[in-house]
Design a protein around this motif. Structure first.
Motif, mmCIF file in Angstrom:
data_model
loop_
_atom_site.group_PDB
_atom_site.id
_atom_site.type_symbol
_atom_site.label_atom_id
_atom_site.label_comp_id
_atom_site.label_asym_id
_atom_site.label_seq_id
_atom_site.Cartn_x
_atom_site.Cartn_y
_atom_site.Cartn_z
ATOM 1 N N GLY A 107 0.821 -1.219 0.000
ATOM 2 C CA GLY A 107 0.000 0.000 0.000
ATOM 3 C C GLY A 107 0.851 1.263 0.000
ATOM 4 N N ARG A 108 1.926 1.225 0.785
ATOM 5 C CA ARG A 108 2.858 2.365 0.790
ATOM 6 C C ARG A 108 4.255 1.831 1.054
ATOM 7 N N GLU A 109 5.241 2.600 0.588
ATOM 8 C CA GLU A 109 6.633 2.135 0.693
ATOM 9 C C GLU A 109 6.963 1.739 2.130
ATOM 10 N N VAL A 110 7.635 0.619 2.229
ATOM 11 C CA VAL A 110 7.952 0.141 3.571
ATOM 12 C C VAL A 110 9.330 -0.512 3.551
ATOM 13 N N GLN A 111 10.064 -0.363 4.648
ATOM 14 C CA GLN A 111 11.383 -0.997 4.740
ATOM 15 C C GLN A 111 11.291 -2.220 5.644
ATOM 16 N N LEU A 112 11.738 -3.352 5.104
ATOM 17 C CA LEU A 112 11.763 -4.591 5.897
ATOM 18 C C LEU A 112 13.211 -5.012 6.000
ATOM 19 N N GLY A 113 13.840 -4.793 7.121
ATOM 20 C CA GLY A 113 15.277 -5.077 7.230
ATOM 21 C C GLY A 113 16.024 -4.226 6.230
ATOM 22 N N THR A 114 16.765 -4.877 5.317
ATOM 23 C CA THR A 114 17.536 -4.118 4.325
ATOM 24 C C THR A 114 16.733 -3.921 3.042
ATOM 25 N N LEU A 115 15.529 -4.482 3.020
ATOM 26 C CA LEU A 115 14.720 -4.494 1.799
ATOM 27 C C LEU A 115 13.724 -3.333 1.789
ATOM 28 N N VAL A 116 13.699 -2.581 0.677
ATOM 29 C CA VAL A 116 12.696 -1.515 0.563
ATOM 30 C C VAL A 116 11.637 -1.972 -0.437
ATOM 31 N N LEU A 117 10.383 -2.038 0.004
ATOM 32 C CA LEU A 117 9.303 -2.457 -0.886
ATOM 33 C C LEU A 117 8.575 -1.205 -1.379
ATOM 34 N N PRO A 118 8.641 -0.915 -2.690
ATOM 35 C CA PRO A 118 8.000 0.299 -3.199
ATOM 36 C C PRO A 118 6.479 0.192 -3.214
ATOM 37 N N THR A 119 5.815 1.342 -3.142
ATOM 38 C CA THR A 119 4.346 1.388 -3.223
ATOM 39 C C THR A 119 3.871 0.675 -4.496
ATOM 40 N N HIS A 120 2.773 -0.010 -4.412
ATOM 41 C CA HIS A 120 2.124 -0.724 -5.521
ATOM 42 C C HIS A 120 2.862 -1.980 -5.976
ATOM 43 N N SER A 121 4.010 -2.296 -5.369
ATOM 44 C CA SER A 121 4.665 -3.555 -5.770
ATOM 45 C C SER A 121 3.898 -4.714 -5.132
ATOM 46 N N GLU A 122 4.176 -5.921 -5.607
ATOM 47 C CA GLU A 122 3.506 -7.094 -5.036
ATOM 48 C C GLU A 122 4.507 -7.929 -4.253
ATOM 49 N N ALA A 123 4.124 -8.311 -3.058
ATOM 50 C CA ALA A 123 5.003 -9.160 -2.248
ATOM 51 C C ALA A 123 4.417 -10.566 -2.231
#
Ligand code: HEM
Length: 229
Positions: A107-123
């Motif tokens: 839903g919105r950019e988030v940092q998980l450990g060293t990983l940055v997940l950009p908005t709208h990406s799919e995990a």
């Protein structure tokens, strides 16, 4: 009232805000059919495969089934007494989770450990990877050892719920979890009451991992009558 009845009632709802469209109604039916049918089939298929390979566990679990139900059909009172079957079901769900992963839109950019997940990406969270993680489960991670679940799921995961999540986690976790366990606790004893299961030499181990985890070429087993009916 059954599920279809509830859906039809929602379709006829007077309050427009809460009314289901015919498309919604069809979609709900498809969701329940897909999520409720294949998953349980695969669970039972993988469980019988594991029992066919590990016949020592058939020998351990059959006396429990006979003690609880004799040669009668399972009843709800007896289901709670099945300890070894529950261990085998959990072990199967760990090694061969019928839903191999869950997908979330970020839903919105988030940092998980060293990983940055950009908005709208799919995990895509791979349940199967988690269940086979060497760090979480140790060196014998890939072995069929139902005794790991002897004291329940919480003990097996050392109270870390995210280590074992065949039904997902959180508010969107599986609505059919208890129903699934009941179905498996009825079906497996009914098979074990009647048959000794052995693996056919024609079986080729080829788990196919898509959204579900299926045996690509099916599972070929021999069922021989366990005792004179
Ligand atoms: C071995 C059997 C089953 C497994 C492994 C399984 C697994 C899962 C998983 C992992 C999810 C979460 C999906 C996500 O987070 O995106 C889920 C959701 C769901 N499951 Fe199951 N399931 C099983 C059986 C069933 C059955 C029997 C039913 C219905 C009778 C069912 C109905 C649903 C529904 C409706 C959802 C969506 C819930 C929501 O989004 O709020 N499942 N299931």
């Amino acid at each position: 009232t059954n599920l279809v009845g509830l859906l039809v009632n929602a379709y006829h709802e007077v309050d427009e805000k809460n009314r289901l469209s015919i498309q919604d109604l069809l979609d709900e039916c498809k969701t329940f059919y897909f999520s409720g049918q294949e998953t349980v089939n695969f669970l039972l298929a993988w469980a019988t495969l594991l029992l066919a390979i590990h016949t020592d566990w058939q020998d351990k679990v059959r006396p429990e089934v006979i003690e609880v139900f004799d040669n009668q059909n399972p009843d709800s009172e007896g289901l709670a007494k099945l300890k070894t079957i529950t261990m085998i079901i959990n072990k199967t769900l760990r090694l061969y989770p019928p839903i191999s992963g869950v997908i979330r839109k970020v839903g919105r950019e988030v940092q998980l450990g060293t990983l940055v997940l950009p908005t709208h990406s799919e995990a895509d969270m791979r349940i199967i990877a988690l269940h086979h993680d060497l760090d979480l489960w140790g060196g014998d991670v890939d072995l069929f050892k139902p005794e790991r679940f002897a004291d329940g799921i919480a003990e097996a995961t050392k109270y870390n719920a995210a280590d074992f999540m065949p039904f997902g986690l959180g508010p969107r976790s599986c609505i059919g979890m208890s129903f699934t366990i009941i179905q498996a606790k009825i079906a497996l004893p009914m098979i074990l009451q009647r048959y000794t299961i052995n693996l056919s030499p024609s079986y080729v181990h080829a788990p196919l991992q898509r959204l579900t985890l299926r045996p690509q070429y099916g599972i070929q087993l021999f069922h021989s009558l366990h005792y004179d009916a």
